[in-house]
Write a protein that holds these residues in place. Structure first.
Motif, PDB file in Angstrom:
ATOM      1  N   UNK A 555       0.836  -1.214   0.000  1.00  0.00           N
ATOM      2  CA  UNK A 555       0.000   0.000   0.000  1.00  0.00           C
ATOM      3  C   UNK A 555       0.860   1.250   0.000  1.00  0.00           C
ATOM      4  N   UNK A 556       0.327   2.302  -0.546  1.00  0.00           N
ATOM      5  CA  UNK A 556       1.007   3.587  -0.614  1.00  0.00           C
ATOM      6  C   UNK A 556      -0.010   4.689  -0.380  1.00  0.00           C
ATOM      7  N   UNK A 557       0.492   5.895  -0.168  1.00  0.00           N
ATOM      8  CA  UNK A 557      -0.404   7.030   0.048  1.00  0.00           C
ATOM      9  C   UNK A 557      -0.851   7.588  -1.289  1.00  0.00           C
ATOM     10  N   UNK A 558      -2.160   7.765  -1.423  1.00  0.00           N
ATOM     11  CA  UNK A 558      -2.760   8.310  -2.644  1.00  0.00           C
ATOM     12  C   UNK A 558      -3.422   9.633  -2.282  1.00  0.00           C
ATOM     13  N   UNK A 559      -3.162  10.669  -3.066  1.00  0.00           N
ATOM     14  CA  UNK A 559      -3.740  11.986  -2.811  1.00  0.00           C
ATOM     15  C   UNK A 559      -4.964  12.195  -3.705  1.00  0.00           C
ATOM     16  N   UNK A 560      -6.080  12.579  -3.072  1.00  0.00           N
ATOM     17  CA  UNK A 560      -7.327  12.896  -3.770  1.00  0.00           C
ATOM     18  C   UNK A 560      -7.518  14.406  -3.697  1.00  0.00           C
ATOM     19  N   UNK A 561      -7.278  15.071  -4.810  1.00  0.00           N
ATOM     20  CA  UNK A 561      -7.474  16.514  -4.927  1.00  0.00           C
ATOM     21  C   UNK A 561      -8.636  16.750  -5.896  1.00  0.00           C
ATOM     22  N   UNK A 562      -9.866  16.656  -5.344  1.00  0.00           N
ATOM     23  CA  UNK A 562     -11.081  16.719  -6.169  1.00  0.00           C
ATOM     24  C   UNK A 562     -11.043  15.590  -7.209  1.00  0.00           C
ATOM     25  N   UNK A 563     -11.077  15.928  -8.514  1.00  0.00           N
ATOM     26  CA  UNK A 563     -11.073  14.869  -9.526  1.00  0.00           C
ATOM     27  C   UNK A 563      -9.670  14.339  -9.823  1.00  0.00           C
ATOM     28  N   UNK A 564      -8.632  14.967  -9.292  1.00  0.00           N
ATOM     29  CA  UNK A 564      -7.249  14.529  -9.526  1.00  0.00           C
ATOM     30  C   UNK A 564      -6.881  13.474  -8.494  1.00  0.00           C
ATOM     31  N   UNK A 565      -6.475  12.298  -8.951  1.00  0.00           N
ATOM     32  CA  UNK A 565      -6.068  11.192  -8.085  1.00  0.00           C
ATOM     33  C   UNK A 565      -4.659  10.797  -8.503  1.00  0.00           C
ATOM     34  N   UNK A 566      -3.685  11.019  -7.622  1.00  0.00           N
ATOM     35  CA  UNK A 566      -2.286  10.787  -7.961  1.00  0.00           C
ATOM     36  C   UNK A 566      -1.620   9.999  -6.842  1.00  0.00           C
ATOM     37  N   UNK A 567      -0.541   9.305  -7.216  1.00  0.00           N
ATOM     38  CA  UNK A 567       0.266   8.588  -6.235  1.00  0.00           C
ATOM     39  C   UNK A 567       1.206   9.578  -5.554  1.00  0.00           C
ATOM     40  N   UNK A 568       1.125   9.645  -4.237  1.00  0.00           N
ATOM     41  CA  UNK A 568       1.958  10.580  -3.485  1.00  0.00           C
ATOM     42  C   UNK A 568       3.214   9.846  -3.042  1.00  0.00           C
ATOM     43  N   UNK A 569       4.299  10.054  -3.756  1.00  0.00           N
ATOM     44  CA  UNK A 569       5.541   9.362  -3.438  1.00  0.00           C
ATOM     45  C   UNK A 569       6.196   9.925  -2.191  1.00  0.00           C
ATOM     46  N   UNK A 570       6.186  11.225  -2.044  1.00  0.00           N
ATOM     47  CA  UNK A 570       6.734  11.877  -0.859  1.00  0.00           C
ATOM     48  C   UNK A 570       5.743  12.917  -0.403  1.00  0.00           C
ATOM     49  N   UNK A 571       5.682  13.128   0.891  1.00  0.00           N
ATOM     50  CA  UNK A 571       4.791  14.140   1.436  1.00  0.00           C
ATOM     51  C   UNK A 571       5.395  14.671   2.721  1.00  0.00           C
ATOM     52  N   UNK A 572       5.050  15.915   3.036  1.00  0.00           N
ATOM     53  CA  UNK A 572       5.540  16.549   4.252  1.00  0.00           C
ATOM     54  C   UNK A 572       4.620  16.202   5.407  1.00  0.00           C
ATOM     55  N   UNK A 573       5.199  15.789   6.512  1.00  0.00           N
ATOM     56  CA  UNK A 573       4.404  15.358   7.648  1.00  0.00           C
ATOM     57  C   UNK A 573       3.840  16.569   8.372  1.00  0.00           C
TER      58      UNK A 573
END
Length: 573
Positions: A555-573
């Protein structure tokens, strides 16, 4: 057919199907029932046919929309060509001839429902040289919006000469331009254009992903709070199986609508694969916001408040939090259990130290979930007056999760102070009858219970109640099979004894602790963070959900920005 009896606010579902998210942009279009205005898809699942089979409404208007090849357009409607035809399910005709007299009569009745604005004598004969009721020639007030309301007619009327009337005072309506935007317009524009770090830290564009459970929701204008909450909730099986939300669950989880937008224009700085078009949750927003003062509007709302509102609508389950107050002077305690549907926990903020004492670092230290829970359930001192000893030194407050057996054992060991709010409901037995029962050899607690059960009636009724209950309990004890109590770890029993719990209660608590909890095969139960809702700036929400994308093992973190669905490889905590 029945074309009468429809209210003026009758909803017409002409954009998408009421049972799924198939819309008028699909190859087969959408069938709108001409009896009840229900919208049904005509594709593989054919909900329009199911609507006819269930309700018997024969006629439907098929609406199919196709995009124009030229991208130049001023409004959204200018981008499309719309084709309509009438379908009759009873006659099995796909294109009914609308030139017949009966059908023209029906169209006339439909047109009569529409409100038509026409000029009146007061707008046609408007005198701008003076007041219409007196001889005053100055300080006149001329109320003439684009669609004026004639006060004498008490109806909305059209002023066909509005430009000439305004030009009388030097107002050139054709040369006017709107230079300022309202707060709502600015929020909608910001939400529609907001990208929310759609690039990684190394500057690369985040890759859109598609598949079941990876369907975005289109922004309706200040609806990012709704989309973020929905994406987080539908990652939980408890919400995926709810009948009330089956249309939304089918659209998000099926993966049928999670595909690149075919009408998207790929620019030079856009990723190779365009984002998906996204579902339009307008029906869901109308359903959950109906009758609410805030969520029924198009204004931006708080995501947490919307989550609590949604919990009330779907009758979501709750959990118990036990409050323990202990007087710092007499050490007497009081317990109270509150039902909660959410848990707000503080997050300790610790910045990294810097070499200079006058500068603060922008980096924060890692905080574990256990630290947050410990901070939430830690003891705190509150200022209250003790009703038992009348001391004002305060109370020690503790709010842990309610555990049935540990709570029972603690309350057995603690000395409770009287509840001031419930002193009026304390039962007072008849002293004369109580003395007679005690002289018969009955225990005092049982005598008090007998008098309370019989309403302090008389000695005979109380004695019969005691004998009946005593006989029943004795029979139950004799018939109950003897169960050998399991041996408990003496070290754990001793540890609980040091906390003030006697040996018998400690063994019972340890025996219950070994039983598996409902829903978990092992204890203690461990939880994992599944989703996060982030608030960026002043008016935009996005959601991060832990998912396993197609053809992935972990599993990985997926970002849902309205209709945009992208794989979040890195994110700030």
């Amino acid at each position: 057919m029945c074309q009468r009896g429809h209210p003026a606010s009758q909803a017409v579902y002409r954009e998408d199907c009421t049972q799924c998210f198939d819309s008028i942009d699909d190859d087969s279009g959408l069938n709108v029932c001409l009896t009840c205005f229900n919208g049904g898809c005509t594709g593989d699942r054919d909900h329009a046919l199911l609507h006819f089979q269930r309700f018997g409404h024969p006629l439907a208007l098929n609406i199919k929309r196709s995009r124009k090849p030229s991208p130049i357009a001023e409004t959204e409607d200018d981008h499309y060509d719309t084709n309509t035809r009438v379908v009759c399910y009873k006659c099995c005709q796909d294109n009914v001839d609308v030139s017949s007299a009966n059908f023209r009569l029906w169209l006339t009745e439909v047109k009569a429902w529409e409100q038509e604005f026409v000029p009146c004598e007061h707008t046609l004969c408007l005198d701008l040289n003076g007041c219409s009721l007196c001889d005053l020639k100055e300080n006149l007030c001329f109320m003439a919006p684009l669609m004026s309301s004639a006060i004498k007619c008490n109806e909305e009327r059209v002023d066909p000469n509005l430009a000439d009337h305004l030009a009388h005072w030097g107002i050139n309506l054709a040369g006017r331009e709107k230079t300022e935007k309202s707060l709502t317009e600015m929020q909608i524009e910001q939400n529609m254009k907001w990208q929310f770090t759609m690039t990684s830290e190394d500057g690369q564009e985040l890759t859109p992903i598609f598949g079941p459970g990876l369907t975005g929701l289109r922004n309706l204008g200040n609806s990012c709070y709704l989309s973020s909450v929905i994406q987080c909730l539908f990652d939980l099986p408890q919400f995926q199986n709810r009948v009330q939300l089956r249309k939304l669950a089918d659209g998000i989880l099926s993966g049928r609508y999670s595909r690149p937008d075919p009408d998207a224009i790929v620019a030079a700085d856009s990723p190779e694969t365009p984002n998906q078009k996204g579902l339009v949750p307008s029906m869901f927003k109308h359903l959950v916001g109906r009758g609410h003062e805030e969520f029924s509007t198009m204004r931006q709302q708080d995501a947490f408040e919307f989550l609590l509102h949604l919990f009330k609508l779907v009758n979501h389950g709750s959990f118990a939090v036990e409050q323990r107050l202990q007087c710092l002077n007499c050490s007497k305690v009081r317990y109270r259990v509150d039902e909660q549907d959410n848990l707000s926990i503080p997050v300790p903020v610790r910045r990294f130290s810097t070499e200079s004492d006058h500068e603060t670092s922008d980096q924060f230290q890692t905080v574990t979930f256990n630290e947050c829970l410990d901070a939430s359930t830690a003891d705190e001192v509150v200022e209250l007056s003790c009703p038992s000893c009348s001391s004002k030194s305060g109370f020690s407050k503790h709010d842990p999760f309610r555990s049935r057996w540990l709570s029972f054992l603690r309350q057995k060991e603690d000395k409770s102070y009287p509840d001031v709010e419930n002193t009026e409901s304390i039962f007072a037995p008849d002293e004369e009858v109580l003395c007679q029962l005690l002289t018969m050899g009955f225990p005092q607690p049982r005598c008090v219970k007998a008098l309370q059960a019989t309403g302090n009636s008389d000695v005979e009724a109380a004695m019969n109640w005691i004998l009946l209950i005593w006989t029943t309990l004795t029979l139950m004890i004799h018939l109950r099979p003897k169960v050998k109590e399991p041996q408990q770890d003496s070290a754990k029993v001793l540890q609980l004894g040091e906390m003030g719990i006697n040996e018998q209660h400690a063994k019972k608590a340890l025996a219950c602790y070994k039983r598996p909890l409902k829903g978990f095969s092992t204890t203690p139960a461990r939880y994992q963070l599944r989703s996060i809702i982030c608030h960026k700036g002043s008016s935009h929400y996005v959601a991060f959900v832990r998912k396993t994308p197609p053809r992935a093992d972990q599993p990985t973190w997926v970002m849902f920005n309205d209709e945009k669905v992208v794989r979040s490889r890195t994110y700030r905590r």
